[in-house]
Write an enzyme that holds these catalytic residues in place. Structure first.
Site, PDB file in Angstrom:
ATOM      1  CB  CYS A  95      -1.029   0.031   1.039  1.00  0.00           C
ATOM      2  SG  CYS A  95      -2.372   1.179   0.906  1.00  0.00           S
ATOM      3  NE  ARG A 129      -9.029   5.478   2.991  1.00  0.00           N
ATOM      4  CZ  ARG A 129      -8.096   5.927   2.901  1.00  0.00           C
ATOM      5  NH1 ARG A 129      -7.497   7.206   2.702  1.00  0.00           N
ATOM      6  NH2 ARG A 129      -6.680   5.033   3.085  1.00  0.00           N
ATOM      7  CG  HIS A 192      -3.476  -3.361   4.138  1.00  0.00           C
ATOM      8  ND1 HIS A 192      -2.376  -2.725   4.815  1.00  0.00           N
ATOM      9  CD2 HIS A 192      -3.899  -2.266   3.493  1.00  0.00           C
ATOM     10  CE1 HIS A 192      -2.009  -1.719   4.313  1.00  0.00           C
ATOM     11  NE2 HIS A 192      -3.070  -1.299   3.645  1.00  0.00           N
TER      12      HIS A 192
HETATM   13  N1  GLN Z   1      -2.159   6.833   2.252  1.00  0.00           N
HETATM   14  C1  GLN Z   1      -2.359   6.060   1.316  1.00  0.00           C
HETATM   15  C2  GLN Z   1      -3.737   6.100   0.492  1.00  0.00           C
HETATM   16  O1  GLN Z   1      -4.687   6.277   1.073  1.00  0.00           O
HETATM   17  C3  GLN Z   1      -1.827   4.862   1.541  1.00  0.00           C
HETATM   18  C4  GLN Z   1      -2.818   4.153   2.432  1.00  0.00           C
HETATM   19  C5  GLN Z   1      -2.512   2.761   3.176  1.00  0.00           C
HETATM   20  O2  GLN Z   1      -1.113   2.502   3.152  1.00  0.00           O
HETATM   21  N2  GLN Z   1      -3.342   1.800   3.737  1.00  0.00           N
HETATM   22  O3  GLN Z   1      -3.679   5.965  -0.433  1.00  0.00           O
END
Ligand code: GLN
Length: 240
Positions: A95, A129, A192
């Site tokens: 990520c 998101r 994840h």
């Molecule tokens: N900040 C980054 C995003 O939201 C990475 C998020 C994460 O590592 N879970 O894209």
């Protein structure tokens, strides 16, 4: 007889380590031990001296703020990491660090967080998101199962291989059906979960590449993966 040793370097665990990413390090460590290796685990955080030997590198995700904290230090490490990547060192970047192994991440506020360009890819924060359980497919690893949570939408250049194609979920950008990226033995992914306890084939591939590179051979132990299989079955049935 002294056991053969593999050194795992965990990149930026203080700032980039979220949604169970620590489990990836534990999984590689445990499985490498089961395969007969002694494991040295080294944490590398901002300002540390980079270890002399690194057989496997693992990095996690984080908030945009975590990415901002590590970006200057990561730029200093860039030539070392690029050389290790070019030399076929296995790495797994999840990520937030996956994004920074590309050229940059542009946040929703328009701020550019520089990456190191090992992956020919760039990431732009999207309007929503991308969150939920995700399944992708890769020829070598089969179905890859995990959980994604990112604002960044990543576009990999046409000369790069994705890690998987989407079976269910959003992946790199919610549009082109790709997830993650592979450069030589460097794997980047949004998954994840932790990723590796549920996808032991990927953990073993990292160990195999590291062992072959360091010792010239790898003889795997047959590991009884009943619990990993159960976890996969359960995760596959979870709603998005
Ligand atoms: N900040 C980054 C995003 O939201 C990475 C998020 C994460 O590592 N879970 O894209």
């Amino acid at each position: 007889m002294t056991k053969r040793q593999l050194t795992i370097v965990q990149l930026y665990p203080d700032d980039m380590n979220i949604y169970g990413d620590w489990g990836n390090v534990l999984t590689v460590k445990k499985r490498a031990e089961w395969h007969g290796f002694e494991v040295e685990l080294i944490d590398y955080n901002v300002g540390d001296i980079f270890p002399e030997s690194a057989d496997i590198l693992i990095g996690g995700g984080g908030q945009d703020s975590g990415q901002l904290k590590v970006q200057a230090d990561l730029q200093k490490l860039a030539p070392t990491l690029q050389a290790l990547a070019d030399d076929d060192t296995p790495m797994l970047m999840i990520c937030g660090l996956y994004q920074l192994f590309g050229r940059f991440f542009k946040t929703s506020k328009g701020q550019i967080i520089d990456g190191i360009g090992i992956f020919h890819a760039e990431t732009h924060a999207g309007p929503e998101r991308l969150i939920g359980n995700i399944v992708t497919h890769n020829e070598q690893f089969g179905d890859i199962i995990g959980y994604e949570n990112h604002s960044g939408q990543t576009y990999i250049d046409s000369n790069m291989q994705p890690l998987g194609t989407i079976v269910r979920g959003a992946g790199n950008n919610g549009q082109d059906e790709t997830e993650g990226c592979i450069y030589r033995n460097v794997i980047g992914t949004y998954l994840h979960g932790s990723l590796l306890p549920k996808n032991p084939a990927i953990a073993d591939a990292l160990i195999e590449e590291a062992a072959k590179k360091k010792f010239g051979d790898f003889t795997p132990t047959v590991i009884e993966d009943r619990f990993a299989s159960k976890a996969r079955d359960v995760a596959l049935k979870r709603p998005r």
